[in-house]
Design a protein around this motif. Structure first.
Motif, mmCIF file in Angstrom:
data_model
loop_
_atom_site.group_PDB
_atom_site.id
_atom_site.type_symbol
_atom_site.label_atom_id
_atom_site.label_comp_id
_atom_site.label_asym_id
_atom_site.label_seq_id
_atom_site.Cartn_x
_atom_site.Cartn_y
_atom_site.Cartn_z
ATOM 1 N N ARG A 227 32.477 -0.642 36.667
ATOM 2 C CA ARG A 227 33.155 -0.593 35.364
ATOM 3 C C ARG A 227 34.412 -1.465 35.382
ATOM 4 O O ARG A 227 34.678 -2.211 34.425
ATOM 5 N N THR A 228 35.162 -1.412 36.477
ATOM 6 C CA THR A 228 36.381 -2.213 36.592
ATOM 7 C C THR A 228 36.066 -3.703 36.570
ATOM 8 O O THR A 228 36.725 -4.482 35.872
ATOM 9 N N GLY A 229 35.048 -4.116 37.322
ATOM 10 C CA GLY A 229 34.660 -5.526 37.324
ATOM 11 C C GLY A 229 34.232 -6.000 35.948
ATOM 12 O O GLY A 229 34.567 -7.115 35.528
ATOM 13 N N ALA A 230 33.499 -5.157 35.227
ATOM 14 C CA ALA A 230 33.047 -5.522 33.878
ATOM 15 C C ALA A 230 34.224 -5.650 32.916
ATOM 16 O O ALA A 230 34.267 -6.565 32.084
ATOM 17 N N LEU A 231 35.188 -4.743 33.019
ATOM 18 C CA LEU A 231 36.365 -4.793 32.140
ATOM 19 C C LEU A 231 37.192 -6.049 32.394
ATOM 20 O O LEU A 231 37.654 -6.716 31.451
ATOM 21 N N ILE A 232 37.392 -6.400 33.673
ATOM 22 C CA ILE A 232 38.142 -7.622 33.994
ATOM 23 C C ILE A 232 37.382 -8.837 33.476
ATOM 24 O O ILE A 232 37.973 -9.767 32.908
ATOM 25 N N SER A 233 36.065 -8.841 33.653
ATOM 26 C CA SER A 233 35.238 -9.962 33.197
ATOM 27 C C SER A 233 35.387 -10.174 31.696
ATOM 28 O O SER A 233 35.521 -11.316 31.225
ATOM 29 N N LEU A 234 35.355 -9.096 30.927
ATOM 30 C CA LEU A 234 35.510 -9.216 29.477
ATOM 31 C C LEU A 234 36.885 -9.777 29.110
ATOM 32 O O LEU A 234 37.020 -10.568 28.174
ATOM 33 N N GLN A 235 37.915 -9.376 29.865
ATOM 34 C CA GLN A 235 39.258 -9.912 29.626
ATOM 35 C C GLN A 235 39.327 -11.410 29.912
ATOM 36 O O GLN A 235 40.117 -12.129 29.310
ATOM 37 N N LEU A 236 38.492 -11.875 30.831
ATOM 38 C CA LEU A 236 38.458 -13.303 31.176
ATOM 39 C C LEU A 236 37.592 -14.105 30.208
ATOM 40 O O LEU A 236 37.479 -15.318 30.341
ATOM 41 N N GLY A 237 36.961 -13.410 29.256
ATOM 42 C CA GLY A 237 36.130 -14.096 28.277
ATOM 43 C C GLY A 237 34.698 -14.285 28.708
ATOM 44 O O GLY A 237 33.982 -15.136 28.156
ATOM 45 N N ALA A 238 34.236 -13.509 29.703
ATOM 46 C CA ALA A 238 32.862 -13.640 30.177
ATOM 47 C C ALA A 238 31.874 -13.237 29.088
ATOM 48 O O ALA A 238 32.169 -12.359 28.270
ATOM 49 N N PRO A 239 30.700 -13.848 29.053
ATOM 50 C CA PRO A 239 29.665 -13.413 28.101
ATOM 51 C C PRO A 239 29.354 -11.934 28.315
ATOM 52 O O PRO A 239 29.348 -11.461 29.455
#
Length: 266
Positions: A227-239
């Motif tokens: 969950r943490t990795g996904a949240l950081i990814s979304l903050q970085l603009g990941a698809p």
């Protein structure tokens, strides 16, 4: 960075002595730094005495900025994860052909695993090495064609076929486990962080003694990390589909499969 910034302000170039005088850097240190910058293409000699910016100076500067930005973006999420799990949490990054720990958040455990920041970790014998390698074909090719795979512990994967299978499984389940593969008695976990292009060059990491990451507790830890990795990814603009946060139930099932695969290897 000071030398690169200086050369950026002196586009005509500068001699070593002038750089040393203006930046108050010892001659020997400045010479070594400039030689290192020349070797990676971030600086070059315009003539026998004049240093100017090299063709890779912008790439180097942008990679440093990206790393700083990633630490800033990930900090609140990794701090929350540290508090939730009461375990040390780390930000891991790819650095060229290696992986390393770039940031750490320490819990209050009496006995904790403290990993050194900045040092390279083995691609085949660490959870972060295996995870980032699994998502990067060039690293996988380099690893599988390496002349020697060091046997760090009796549990390190050095069989190339088994290692290739393990990397494929890591891509499929979207997390990595290292159980005594780099340090006996220590379990390392890693989950992916994707950037705006969907590339995985960073990871969330947790290490702890095996007794604190028992099989019945491991899925909860991995679900929180995912969950943490996904949240950081979304903050970085990941698809949105680049990194899927795995649920506790999904990871329970995946762990049964992973343990079965280990048993089959044995």
């Amino acid at each position: 960075m000071k030398i690169l910034e200086y050369l950026g302000h002196h586009q005509e170039g500068s001699a070593l002595k002038r750089i040393c005088d203006d930046l108050a850097i010892p001659m020997s240190s400045a010479h070594d730094l400039l030689q290192a910058l020349v070797e990676i293409g971030a600086a070059r000699l315009a003539d026998q005495r004049t240093y100017v910016l090299g063709p890779r100076s912008l790439v180097l500067a942008l990679s440093i900025v990206d790393a700083v930005d990633l630490r800033q973006v990930s900090r609140p999420f990794l701090t929350d994860l540290c508090e939730e799990l009461n375990e040390n949490t780390y930000l891991a990054l790819r650095s060229g052909s290696t992986v390393t720990y770039a940031d750490r958040y320490e819990a209050g455990q009496t006995l904790s695993v403290v990993m050194k920041l900045g040092g390279p970790r083995p691609l085949h014998g660490s959870s972060i090495g295996k995870l980032i390698t699994a998502y990067n074909p060039d690293l996988e090719e380099r690893l599988l064609n390496a002349p020697v795979l060091e046997q760090l512990t009796p549990f390190t994967l050095t069989n190339r076929t088994a290692l290739q299978d393990e990397l494929a499984h890591i891509r499929s389940r979207a997390y990595s486990v290292s159980d005594g593969e780099s340090v006996e008695g220590i379990i390392g976990l890693a989950t992916p962080i994707a950037d705006a292009a969907g590339a995985v060059n960073a990871a969330v990491h947790v290490s702890a003694p095996r007794g604190r990451l028992a099989p019945d507790h491991l899925p909860r830890v991995l679900a929180a990390m995912s969950r943490t990795g996904a949240l950081i990814s979304l903050q970085l603009g990941a698809p949105p589909d680049a990194v899927h946060a795995k649920s506790h139930e999904e990871i329970v099932e995946l762990e049964e499969q992973r343990l079965g695969q280990i048993s089959d290897r044995s």
